[in-house]
Design an enzyme around this catalytic site. Structure first.
Site, PDB file in Angstrom:
ATOM      1  N   GLU A 125     -80.902 -50.447  20.470  1.00 25.45           N
ATOM      2  CA  GLU A 125     -82.057 -49.549  20.565  1.00 25.45           C
ATOM      3  C   GLU A 125     -82.933 -49.619  19.321  1.00 25.45           C
ATOM      4  O   GLU A 125     -82.509 -49.273  18.216  1.00 25.45           O
ATOM      5  CB  GLU A 125     -81.597 -48.103  20.789  1.00 25.45           C
ATOM      6  CG  GLU A 125     -82.737 -47.172  21.125  1.00 25.45           C
ATOM      7  CD  GLU A 125     -82.314 -45.973  21.947  1.00 25.45           C
ATOM      8  OE1 GLU A 125     -83.180 -45.161  22.304  1.00 25.45           O
ATOM      9  OE2 GLU A 125     -81.119 -45.853  22.264  1.00 25.45           O
TER      10      GLU A 125
ATOM     11  N   LYS B  87     -81.096 -31.455  28.268  1.00 26.69           N
ATOM     12  CA  LYS B  87     -80.223 -32.601  28.025  1.00 26.69           C
ATOM     13  C   LYS B  87     -79.620 -32.469  26.637  1.00 26.69           C
ATOM     14  O   LYS B  87     -80.278 -32.012  25.697  1.00 26.69           O
ATOM     15  CB  LYS B  87     -81.014 -33.916  28.113  1.00 26.69           C
ATOM     16  CG  LYS B  87     -80.203 -35.153  27.718  1.00 26.69           C
ATOM     17  CD  LYS B  87     -81.060 -36.411  27.662  1.00 26.69           C
ATOM     18  CE  LYS B  87     -80.259 -37.589  27.132  1.00 26.69           C
ATOM     19  NZ  LYS B  87     -81.055 -38.826  27.026  1.00 26.69           N
TER      20      LYS B  87
END
Length: 430
Positions: free
Chosen positions: A224, A179
């Site tokens: 976040e 990723k």
């Protein structure tokens, strides 16, 4: 490594005083129109910091941790509310995403005055020699709206960015990496210097569930939380996997269900959760990682979310834990070293302090560090311009056009705060 100490500590110790105060109202109203100031606010709670007692510019979280330990040892703190989370002298910081590949410096600053709120607890801390008055400072002048803001482009065009996403997808499908999180930027220029308090006000109003931050020219509203350390408990909120409304009136329940079933988003999220859990494990005596994510709903997007909790010892302070967690797969990729190399080679962008830790720590090692997302940077030599950033996690099933649309959705909060129409300032999500 560069340290700039504004107050001369010398051999003398510094005095800090914390007092309980009446409800001060919206904290952001105390931010001045000039001079150094900081803010970290969510749902009306948090703090604003006024002035600088000390400032440290560095390349690493580890160096900042050592510096703050040294400064903390020189502070004598008198408090009316000992033990209350977040009260007392604090250090507020913003750190670069990749210090080895950035011209930006990380910064840790110690405010002279802190005004805070947490639940029904309200406080003020003053640091320094002048404690003759513990009256609240005057509220700042009204924030000024941006004057004729316009988008002036970024480091690369959208066609180039989507081509790079395609290259990364090929690398992933060839098993060269699992990723990679790719970012792009958009510069907004106004006719007059930008007042970041205006941006902050609108982010606090429109995105109350996020952590709204202001540190050394870096401002935004991030969903976040890299970590919160409170006593012996550490919490980290992992976000990865995104869906957004393509049109007004879209059914949010249907969107949430689609996100929860998306194998592409689940795969992206699992990489991020694993990276945080693996990084926290050496510091935790016990840890809880939920088996499945929840869906976090924000005004413009939804994310897959997992809250990881752990029990840590007194030797593992908030800055130590932030250094261990950053960069996670949510903002970098996996394996980390390969993702960093690919980002450096292909992204053609100095992220600076975008996607780096932003937050605060106190003298006990408690604190909150978020990830500097949904934000932008104003630099001293260009006060009329702000550089916005947005990123997207690329995995094997990624579609470059969809990833571009995701970054467009993530630019919406800052564009709206600047008074721009996202549909014309940047391509609308598809």
């Amino acid at each position: 490594m560069l340290a700039k100490v504004i107050l001369d500590f010398g051999s003398a110790r510094m005095r800090a005083t914390t007092v309980a105060i009446d409800d001060p109202g919206p904290l952001e109203r105390f931010l001045p129109d000039s001079g150094p100031s900081t803010a970290f606010i969510r749902k009306g709670e948090g703090f604003v910091g006024l002035g600088e007692a000390a400032r440290f510019e560095t390349d690493t979280l580890e160096a900042a941790d050592v510096w703050w330990d040294e400064i903390s040892e020189q502070i004598d703190h008198d408090s009316e509310m000992p033990g209350e989370f977040g009260t007392g002298p604090i250090a507020v910081g913003s750190f670069t995403f990749d210090p080895d590949r950035s011209e930006e410096r990380s910064v840790l600053t110690v405010p002279q005055t802190v005004i805070g709120r947490r639940g029904d607890v309200f406080w003020m801390t003053k640091l320094g020699s002048d404690h003759n008055s513990m009256d609240l400072p005057s509220r700042g002048a009204a924030a000024l709206a941006p004057v004729n803001p316009v988008a002036v482009g970024g480091a690369m065009g959208e066609d180039v960015w989507t081509r790079i996403v395609g290259e990364v997808v090929s690398l992933i499908r060839n098993d060269e990496v699992s990723k990679v999180v790719l970012a792009r930027d958009l510069r907004i220029r106004a006719d007059e210097p930008l007042d970041l308090r205006w941006i902050l006000d609108r982010l606090i109003r429109d995105y109350p569930m996020t952590w709204t931050y202001l540190v050394d020219g870096m401002a935004g509203a991030t969903p976040e939380l890299l970590l919160r350390r409170q006593g012996g408990l550490v919490t980290s909120r992992v976000l990865a996997g995104t869906v957004w409304r393509e049109a007004e009136g879209a059914d949010p329940l249907q969107l949430a269900a689609e996100l929860a079933r998306s194998q592409k988003d689940i795969s992206e999220h699992e990489f991020a959760v694993a990276s945080v859990a693996d990084a926290l494990a050496p510091y935790c005596q016990a840890m809880n990682v939920p088996d499945a994510p929840s869906v976090l709903k924000l005004p413009n997007v939804m994310h897959l979310a997992t809250d990881i909790t752990g029990v840590v010892g007194p030797e593992s302070g908030a800055l130590t834990l932030a250094a261990a967690l950053h960069p996670s797969a949510a903002v970098c990729g996996t394996p980390t070293h390969l993702a960093l190399d690919i980002i450096s080679e292909l992204e053609s962008l100095d992220r600076g302090r975008y996607a780096g830790p932003v937050g605060w720590t106190d003298m006990d090692g408690d604190g909150e560090w978020a990830i500097a997302l949904r934000g932008g940077q104003v630099r001293p030599h260009h006060p009329q311009e702000i550089q916005l950033f947005a990123g997207a996690g690329v995995v094997a099933d990624s579609d470059p056009e969809v990833e571009l649309a995701e970054t467009g959705a993530k630019l919406v909060p800052m564009l709206q705060a600047l008074g721009l129409d996202p549909a014309t300032a940047t391509p609308a999500p598809r």
